[in-house]
Design a protein around this motif. Structure first.
Motif, PDB file in Angstrom:
ATOM      1  N   CYS A   1      -8.120  -2.948  -5.869  1.00  0.00           N
ATOM      2  CA  CYS A   1      -7.438  -1.665  -5.641  1.00  0.00           C
ATOM      3  C   CYS A   1      -7.757  -0.686  -6.767  1.00  0.00           C
ATOM      4  O   CYS A   1      -8.015   0.495  -6.523  1.00  0.00           O
ATOM      5  CB  CYS A   1      -5.930  -1.862  -5.572  1.00  0.00           C
ATOM      6  SG  CYS A   1      -5.409  -2.818  -4.146  1.00  0.00           S
TER       7      CYS A   1
ATOM      8  N   CYS B   1       0.823  -1.216   0.000  1.00  0.00           N
ATOM      9  CA  CYS B   1       0.000   0.000   0.000  1.00  0.00           C
ATOM     10  C   CYS B   1       0.860   1.270   0.000  1.00  0.00           C
ATOM     11  O   CYS B   1       0.330   2.363  -0.246  1.00  0.00           O
ATOM     12  CB  CYS B   1      -0.930   0.037   1.215  1.00  0.00           C
ATOM     13  SG  CYS B   1      -2.190  -1.242   1.187  1.00  0.00           S
TER      14      CYS B   1
ATOM     15  N   CYS C   1       0.419   4.385  -2.413  1.00  0.00           N
ATOM     16  CA  CYS C   1      -0.886   4.378  -3.105  1.00  0.00           C
ATOM     17  C   CYS C   1      -1.576   5.717  -2.866  1.00  0.00           C
ATOM     18  O   CYS C   1      -1.484   6.299  -1.791  1.00  0.00           O
ATOM     19  CB  CYS C   1      -1.753   3.242  -2.567  1.00  0.00           C
ATOM     20  SG  CYS C   1      -3.441   3.284  -3.201  1.00  0.00           S
TER      21      CYS C   1
HETATM   22  S1  SF4 Z   1      -6.205   0.644  -2.987  1.00  0.00           S
HETATM   23 FE1  SF4 Z   1      -4.925  -1.184  -2.653  1.00  0.00          FE
HETATM   24  S2  SF4 Z   1      -2.831  -0.409  -2.545  1.00  0.00           S
HETATM   25 FE2  SF4 Z   1      -4.213   1.348  -2.225  1.00  0.00          FE
HETATM   26  S3  SF4 Z   1      -4.419   1.530  -0.008  1.00  0.00           S
HETATM   27 FE3  SF4 Z   1      -6.147   0.266  -0.774  1.00  0.00          FE
HETATM   28  S4  SF4 Z   1      -5.407  -1.865  -0.568  1.00  0.00           S
HETATM   29 FE4  SF4 Z   1      -3.615  -0.532  -0.422  1.00  0.00          FE
END
Ligand code: SF4
Length: 281
Positions: A260, A227, A230
């Protein structure tokens, strides 16, 4: 200290009768009815025992019985590859006709062939959710789901659930936040979708000092390496940990890019929509 409590129940409503509905109303139980769209979408995935009758008809009988008895009802739907093309704004019109003010739309997971990603790209799924969200908002219905949590958290630290308004205190996935699931056997899990046993009801206090519990609840912001960086890091905590557990051989400290991409896209769509609306005022 005074503890507030409230009762919620999720049901497909097929066994609801006047007697049950009256008890639910008397105890102020909030009922979330599982229904996956109008007949063409719902019946494509929710089969009756004989697999030929319409489960929608049974569910609707239950909904009407609940409403007639004064029970507070919301809807909960699973959007899957089976009902993806049939699930649209007409279901929101139906919800409105029943006085429903919230529809939870959960993206199907666990089984790859049932995921909506089997029939649509993450961007198409995000676009559909966005359309449903805006249409719902314009008709007084909050269309939400796990995909909505990052934007809800980004816009406000206040949560309005069916019972109360309170400050946000839990994580994106309820299994890592404030939830325990007690099976009829007495075994305790974080959620029905997870297989890691946390303990048993007869030794309840020890659950919270066990490594299995720490492993589960510490799968939180900043502890999932993938993460890092992100665009919604800190507001999103990933998808259902039961799904991740199954997909990554019990390693819940993982993400599923299929979801995601939907989460990032829908978060930005709703955010820019909210900003545009604010500018209009
Ligand atoms: S979208 Fe995926 S990569 Fe981004 S914070 Fe949420 S779980 Fe994590």
């Amino acid at each position: 200290m005074v503890f507030a409590y409230a009762y919620d129940m999720t049901t497909n409503a097929s066994l609801i009768n006047n007697g049950i509905a009256a008890i639910l109303a008397k105890n102020n139980v909030h009922v979330s009815v599982s229904i996956d769209g109008l007949p063409s979408g719902n019946d494509a995935i929710r089969k009756t025992k004989n697999k030929t009758d319409s489960s929608f008809i049974e569910i609707e009988k239950g909904i009407n019985c609940l409403i007639d008895n004064g029970v507070n009802v919301d809807f909960s739907s699973v959007l899957s590859s089976k009902n993806y093309n049939q699930y649209d704004e007409s279901f929101i019109d139906y919800a409105k006709s029943k006085g429903v003010t919230s529809i939870v739309v959960i993206l199907s997971f666990m089984d790859d062939s049932l995921k909506p990603q089997a029939v649509a790209t993450p961007e198409e799924i995000s676009e559909k959710l966005f359309r449903l969200y805006v249409y719902g908002k314009n008709h007084g219905i909050l269309v939400n789901g796990y995909w909505y949590n990052p934007i809800a958290r980004l816009l406000s630290t206040e949560v309005n659930d069916k019972h109360n308004t309170y400050l946000e205190f839990h994580d994106t996935c309820t299994a890592t936040g404030f939830q325990l699931n007690v099976e009829p056997s007495g075994d305790i899990f974080a959620c029905r979708a997870t297989s890691l046993r946390l303990g048993e009801i007869n030794d309840f206090d020890s659950v919270f000092s066990r490594p299995e519990y720490s492993w589960t609840v510490m799968r939180t912001y900043n502890n999932v390496k993938a993460c890092a960086g992100c665009e919604i890091e800190g507001f999103c905590q990933g998808v259902c940990i039961g799904h991740v557990e199954q997909k990554y051989n019990n390693d819940i400290y993982n993400i599923d890019p299929d979801y995601c991409n939907v989460y990032r896209s829908i978060t930005s769509k709703i955010l820019f929509h909210a900003l545009a609306k604010q500018r209009e005022r």
